[in-house]
Design a protein around this motif. Structure first.
Motif, PDB file in Angstrom:
ATOM      1  N   ARG A  32      -9.894   2.724   9.586  1.00 53.62           N
ATOM      2  CA  ARG A  32      -8.949   1.979   8.744  1.00 53.62           C
ATOM      3  C   ARG A  32      -9.663   1.294   7.583  1.00 53.62           C
ATOM      4  NH1 ARG A  32      -6.073   0.780  13.639  1.00 53.62           N
ATOM      5  NH2 ARG A  32      -3.864   1.335  13.479  1.00 53.62           N
ATOM      6  N   VAL A  80      -7.998  -5.851   6.936  1.00 51.26           N
ATOM      7  CA  VAL A  80      -8.002  -4.621   7.723  1.00 51.26           C
ATOM      8  C   VAL A  80      -8.056  -4.953   9.218  1.00 51.26           C
ATOM      9  CG1 VAL A  80      -9.246  -2.479   8.205  1.00 51.26           C
ATOM     10  CG2 VAL A  80      -9.081  -3.325   5.863  1.00 51.26           C
ATOM     11  N   THR A  95      -1.242   6.564   1.866  1.00 56.02           N
ATOM     12  CA  THR A  95      -2.493   5.933   2.315  1.00 56.02           C
ATOM     13  C   THR A  95      -2.317   5.362   3.717  1.00 56.02           C
ATOM     14  OG1 THR A  95      -3.043   5.364   0.028  1.00 56.02           O
ATOM     15  CG2 THR A  95      -4.221   4.176   1.755  1.00 56.02           C
ATOM     16  N   ILE A 102       0.871  -1.180   0.000  1.00 57.46           N
ATOM     17  CA  ILE A 102       0.000   0.000   0.000  1.00 57.46           C
ATOM     18  C   ILE A 102       0.904   1.226   0.000  1.00 57.46           C
ATOM     19  CG2 ILE A 102      -1.812   1.257   1.236  1.00 57.46           C
ATOM     20  CD1 ILE A 102      -2.842  -1.366   0.258  1.00 57.46           C
ATOM     21  N   TYR A 130      -8.577   1.835   3.835  1.00 54.50           N
ATOM     22  CA  TYR A 130      -7.891   0.711   3.199  1.00 54.50           C
ATOM     23  C   TYR A 130      -8.775  -0.031   2.200  1.00 54.50           C
ATOM     24  CZ  TYR A 130      -3.846   1.068   6.333  1.00 54.50           C
ATOM     25  OH  TYR A 130      -2.713   1.495   6.985  1.00 54.50           O
TER      26      TYR A 130
END
Length: 376
Positions: free
Chosen positions: A151, A165, A125, A121, A155
């Motif tokens: 989150r 997550v 972010t 990622i 995400y």
């Protein structure tokens, strides 16, 4: 009349099956009953554990409210205002800088967790998700719910499933606790006499407790270094980080906790002569009580503990420092996180609108081109 031979042969076989079924039924029934009993005992244990934890949380909150009320009842508001006004701009600036260091380390929690899960990622972010989730959960409490929701919102836009997550949230939580345990253990080992004035325990007892905490972390590092370990937490099966990743978790937790304790430390009156190691251990202990109370941000519990535990500082200057600490470390990041989340959502919607307009224009141009071709 004689039975047919086929029937005559089948009768003994059926009788044998009925006999074996009759003997097997009690055994199966006993196994089922034993299983049901085990499940009932486990359910009772979980229910009793939850009730005990809830009772413990209520007890901590009640005692803290009582202590805080008793302390505030004798407070001089004039001295409190003077203490706040006497806090220097250099102290505010240093506290803000240490807040930045702490939240920067918190972004490393998520980065380390994503690396453990082998997920790629973009750091911007990760930084937004981590900063916003911790800022919100620190103020609202219940981090698995509040922080996990923030989150997931961020995400999931990057393609992560809900299970991943949740895993990131849990691994980050483990990193947070590693830092707290290490700071508390190190303080008990290095400053047993100074902390003895706080917890009213003999230095030898503090030293033994500190060695147990540090030894527990060392044993954990040895345990995960032998082979890959998997655990089940909150219904999720996770593979624990190995030795190097776990060492990184402890290092990040140490930086975060020391920076967070440093925010309050630099806001104390200039004349306060406190050992930072002992102060950091006291700070972590107050945080643990705040988490155990389930109060949002540990509010009330944290303040009551610090007011009673920190020696050599009068109540008015200490409360002034605590109020400024709340404003700098909790409220300011919370407001900034809400602004960033709003800007992020606005940019996401704007990109979606722009892409939709571009697609509509492309389709319109294609339709015009087809019309010209058909007219020619």
């Amino acid at each position: 009349m004689e039975r047919p031979r086929s029937v005559a042969r089948a009768v003994p076989a059926l009788e044998a099956q009925e006999t074996s079924a009759a003997t097997a039924t009690p055994a199966k029934s006993a196994i089922a009953e034993a299983r049901e009993l085990i499940l009932k005992r486990r359910a009772f244990g979980r229910s009793f554990g939850k009730k005990l934890a809830a009772g413990f949380s209520v007890l901590i909150a009640a005692v803290s409210i009582y202590v805080l009320a008793r302390t505030l009842s004798g407070l001089d508001l004039g001295e409190l205002r003077d203490a706040i006004a006497s806090t220097g701009a250099d102290q505010i600036a240093m506290a803000a800088a240490l807040t930045g260091v702490s939240f920067l380390a918190l972004t490393g929690y998520d980065a380390l967790a994503l690396r453990q899960l082998r997920l790629r990622i973009a750091y911007r972010t990760i930084a937004l998700a981590s900063f916003a989730s911790y800022s919100v959960s620190f103020v609202l409490g219940f981090p698995l719910i509040t922080g996990g929701t923030v989150r997931y919102w961020i995400y999931s836009q990057a393609g992560l499933a809900a299970g991943k997550v949740a895993s990131v949230t849990l691994i980050s939580g483990v990193t947070f606790w590693f830092g707290m345990v290490f700071v508390l253990g190190a303080g008990l080992v290095l400053r047993p006499h100074a902390i003895g004035a706080v917890d009213q325990l003999a230095p030898a007892v503090n030293l033994a407790l500190g060695l147990c905490l540090i030894g527990g972390l060392a044993a954990y590092l040895g345990w995960v270094s032998l082979r890959r370990r998997k655990v089940r937490i909150q219904g999720f099966r996770l593979q624990l980080p190995g030795f190097s990743a776990s060492l990184g978790q402890i290092g990040l937790g140490l930086i975060d906790q020391c920076a967070a304790a440093g925010v309050l430390y630099v806001l104390l009156p200039q004349h306060a002569q406190l050992d930072f190691i002992a102060f950091a251990a006291t700070y972590v202990f107050a945080c643990i009580l705040g988490v155990a109370s389930n109060a949002p941000g540990g509010i009330g519990v944290f303040e009551a503990t610090m007011l009673k535990a920190v020696p050599g500082v009068a109540h008015e200057p200490m409360l002034a420092s605590l109020l400024l600490f709340r404003a700098i470390y909790y409220i300011a990041p919370f407001v900034l996180a809400l602004a960033l989340l709003g800007a992020h959502e606005a940019m996401r919607r704007w990109r979606g609108l722009r892409e939709a307009l571009e697609r509509a224009n492309a389709q319109a141009e294609e339709a015009d081109g087809d019309e010209r071709l058909s007219s020619n």
